[in-house]
Scaffold this active site. Structure first.
Site, mmCIF file in Angstrom:
data_model
loop_
_atom_site.group_PDB
_atom_site.id
_atom_site.type_symbol
_atom_site.label_atom_id
_atom_site.label_comp_id
_atom_site.label_asym_id
_atom_site.label_seq_id
_atom_site.Cartn_x
_atom_site.Cartn_y
_atom_site.Cartn_z
ATOM 1 N N HIS A 120 -9.312 -3.105 1.396
ATOM 2 C CA HIS A 120 -9.505 -3.039 2.902
ATOM 3 C C HIS A 120 -10.190 -2.005 2.605
ATOM 4 C CE1 HIS A 120 -8.973 -0.764 6.312
ATOM 5 N NE2 HIS A 120 -7.776 -1.512 7.517
ATOM 6 N N GLU A 158 -13.667 -5.918 4.704
ATOM 7 C CA GLU A 158 -12.587 -6.667 4.170
ATOM 8 C C GLU A 158 -12.651 -7.854 3.754
ATOM 9 O OE1 GLU A 158 -9.315 -4.537 6.390
ATOM 10 O OE2 GLU A 158 -10.729 -3.599 7.443
ATOM 11 N N ARG A 218 0.785 -1.059 -0.220
ATOM 12 C CA ARG A 218 0.127 0.193 0.319
ATOM 13 C C ARG A 218 0.813 0.927 -0.750
ATOM 14 N NH1 ARG A 218 -3.007 0.902 5.715
ATOM 15 N NH2 ARG A 218 -0.902 0.139 6.994
HETATM 16 C C1 BG6 Z 1 -7.645 -3.086 10.041
HETATM 17 C C2 BG6 Z 1 -7.264 -3.888 11.259
HETATM 18 O O1 BG6 Z 1 -8.237 -3.969 9.297
HETATM 19 O O2 BG6 Z 1 -7.343 -2.241 9.553
HETATM 20 C C3 BG6 Z 1 -6.857 -2.779 12.446
HETATM 21 O O3 BG6 Z 1 -8.697 -4.942 11.507
HETATM 22 C C4 BG6 Z 1 -6.402 -2.081 11.602
HETATM 23 O O4 BG6 Z 1 -7.052 -3.981 13.679
HETATM 24 C C5 BG6 Z 1 -7.373 -1.014 10.636
HETATM 25 O O5 BG6 Z 1 -6.501 -0.557 12.610
HETATM 26 C C6 BG6 Z 1 -6.276 0.155 10.200
HETATM 27 O O6 BG6 Z 1 -5.170 -0.234 9.827
HETATM 28 P P1 BG6 Z 1 -4.425 0.790 9.217
HETATM 29 O O7 BG6 Z 1 -2.401 0.442 9.977
HETATM 30 O O8 BG6 Z 1 -4.225 1.643 8.277
HETATM 31 O O9 BG6 Z 1 -4.404 2.319 10.772
#
Ligand code: BG6
Length: 300
Positions: A167, A271, A98
């Site tokens: 996601h 997701e 990403r």
């Molecule tokens: C989700 C996780 O997929 O992504 C969470 O299950 C996490 O635990 C969230 O907080 C966001 O992650 P990031 O790294 O984008 O802040």
């Protein structure tokens, strides 16, 4: 870079369009326009930041506080999580895909009016910890948005084990008013304040506090019913055995520098991928494809 020959023969007015632009903070971006919809894709992270039907509300939530910078993930839209999900000791959360600048390999306005774009993850130092592999991401825009992540183990003799996840952040009118169907009966890891295994008993999951769940062996469609925006979002998938549900709620929102304090009210992440016990192990020469189709309809 190639465009499809058959597309060139189609009537120009029926074709979709791809425009190359400088996006936020001058990061390169593709703007896709079809008869039904528009979409935006940043090469940074192969990140789809928006999909919108011509007469509709944006499908994807984007944080007003998102960073748009080399080495930083974009907050909102659809981060591509690969080759690992979540934290990993000494390494960045959610893998390196990403934050890489993906290469645009192909864009193809098709005779049916849809547009497909194929991006490839570039070689990078972090990838050298894994067997040789390629990762392609194909985004198709028409009435709906279809995403395909194709990973191929290019090694001759070593298995490649990885996690992946698209996601997606969805825009909702009020997160406390939505309900999610398609999860009933699945076991999940509830990771809020420790990890506890539970079973989903509800056919209409509601959100009233922080939610961070990994539904396992979850291969089916999830629908988000949103009475405030008057729409239903469908998340259909193939090649995915995990569904992750996430909303940071109040305290976590305040802790995230790239997320507004009240933005949790307008978003939900559903997701689709393969994480934890559903990780993928590819034999040498083999490929796997994760396909996610996102669509919405107006409630009557
Ligand atoms: C989700 C996780 O997929 O992504 C969470 O299950 C996490 O635990 C969230 O907080 C966001 O992650 P990031 O790294 O984008 O802040």
């Amino acid at each position: 870079m190639t465009t499809s020959a058959s597309a060139a023969k189609a009537k120009p007015e029926a074709l979709g369009r791809v425009t190359f632009l400088d996006g936020q903070c001058e990061l390169p971006m593709l703007e896709i326009s079809t008869a039904w919809s528009t979409a935006e894709i940043y090469l940074h992270g192969a990140h789809v930041t928006q999909f919108k039907k011509k007469d509709g509300t944006p499908l994807l939530f984007m944080s007003q506080c998102s960073r748009f910078a080399e080495g930083e993930p974009i907050r909102g839209g659809i981060p591509v999580i690969f080759p690992w999900f979540g934290p990993r000791e000494g390494l960045r959360q959610h893998g390196f895909a990403r934050v890489q600048t993906w290469e645009l390999k192909e864009f193809a306005p098709a005779p049916d009016g849809s547009v497909s774009v194929r991006l490839r993850l570039p070689d990078c130092p972090e990838a050298s910890a894994f067997p040789a592999f390629t990762a392609d991401y194909i985004v198709t825009v028409n009435q709906s948005l279809t995403l395909q992540l194709v990973v191929t183990n290019q090694s001759k003799d070593t298995e490649f084990t990885f996690e992946n996840c698209l996601h997606s952040y969805f825009e909702v009118g009020d997160v406390t008013a939505i309900s999610l169907s398609g999860l009933k009966g699945l076991s999940y890891l509830d990771t809020v304040g420790g990890v506890v295994e539970k079973t989903e008993t509800s056919d209409a999951v509601r959100i009233a506090s922080e939610v961070d769940r990994i539904y396992q062996n979850a291969t089916g469609t999830v629908e988000i019913l949103d009475p405030r925006l008057g729409r239903k979002i469908r998340v259909e998938k193939q090649g995915s055995a995990s569904t992750v549900l996430w909303n940071p709620w109040i305290t976590k929102s305040r802790q995230m520098p790239d997320f507004g304090d009240e933005e949790y009210e307008r978003m939900i992440c559903v997701e689709s991928g393969n994480v934890g016990s559903n990780s993928i192990c590819l034999a040498p020469g083999r490929s796997s494809t994760l396909t996610v189709k996102l669509s919405s309809e107006t409630l009557k």
